[in-house]
Scaffold this active site. Sequence first.
Site, PDB file in Angstrom:
ATOM      1  CE1 TYR A 132      -0.035   7.605  -6.282  1.00  0.00           C
ATOM      2  CE2 TYR A 132      -1.942   7.669  -7.740  1.00  0.00           C
ATOM      3  CZ  TYR A 132      -1.376   7.350  -6.516  1.00  0.00           C
ATOM      4  OH  TYR A 132      -2.149   6.767  -5.539  1.00  0.00           O
ATOM      5  CG  ASN A 184      -1.604   1.326   1.450  1.00  0.00           C
ATOM      6  OD1 ASN A 184      -2.527   1.709   0.735  1.00  0.00           O
ATOM      7  ND2 ASN A 184      -1.138   2.071   2.453  1.00  0.00           N
TER       8      ASN A 184
END
Length: 252
Positions: free
Chosen positions: A160, A95
């Site tokens: 990203y 994560n």
Amino acid sequence: MSATEKVLTGKTAFVTGASRGIGRAIALRLAADGAKVALNFASNGAKAEAVKAEIESAGGSAMLVQGDVSDFATVTGLVKKIVDDWGRLDILINNAGITRDNLLLKMSEDDFDKVIATNLKGVFNCTKAVTKLMMRQRGGRIVNMSSVVGLKGNISQTNYAAAKAGIIGFTKSVARELASRGVTVNAVAPGLINTDMTAALSEKVKEVMLQEIPAGRMGTPEDVANAVAFLVSDQAAYITGQVLSVDGGLVM
């Protein structure tokens, strides 16, 4: 599947980026389901301690494992600590992530490299560090946090989006490699989730984004944690190599 069922009793989990937001919600949910949870964080020790305390006050078990997931030697040390203390590792939740948003024309090489190093290479590092162990156990659950940005792209997030799209290809490849050993590997692609990261967005930007979401609302970290809890459970034993979007219909 209720969090009170303790369906993960006897299991151990390693959650990266567990001190806040989605990582925190996942850690709390896995602990509520009965797993022992190793909470990874890079720098925010106070928030990580708070998550550990919350798990323990509810009767769960947690440990803190600080380290930068972009460094392979660090990650192998963290996994060794978890296994030395708890004897096994059943669940990995990749994560940990950072953002360094900017238009491509203005994005520095350093901002691109840092996001790839944490968000994509970090997933490689952690997954590689647990693979032999899970294969030997002939079982395991790996869930990688991608993003709707990795599916549809986004202005000012080429770094990203590249990392999150890369995670999808990585997930499908590793799923093929580990399926015969009883290890499932899936990705979750959150949409607009109410976290510290999205709190930085202006209200105007949020309004525009909400217009694209059929469900008409932002998601919560718990919405994502519910999906992860399913994917790491025995109920999802025949699901691998999949990307589950938790986005209120944003990219359907």
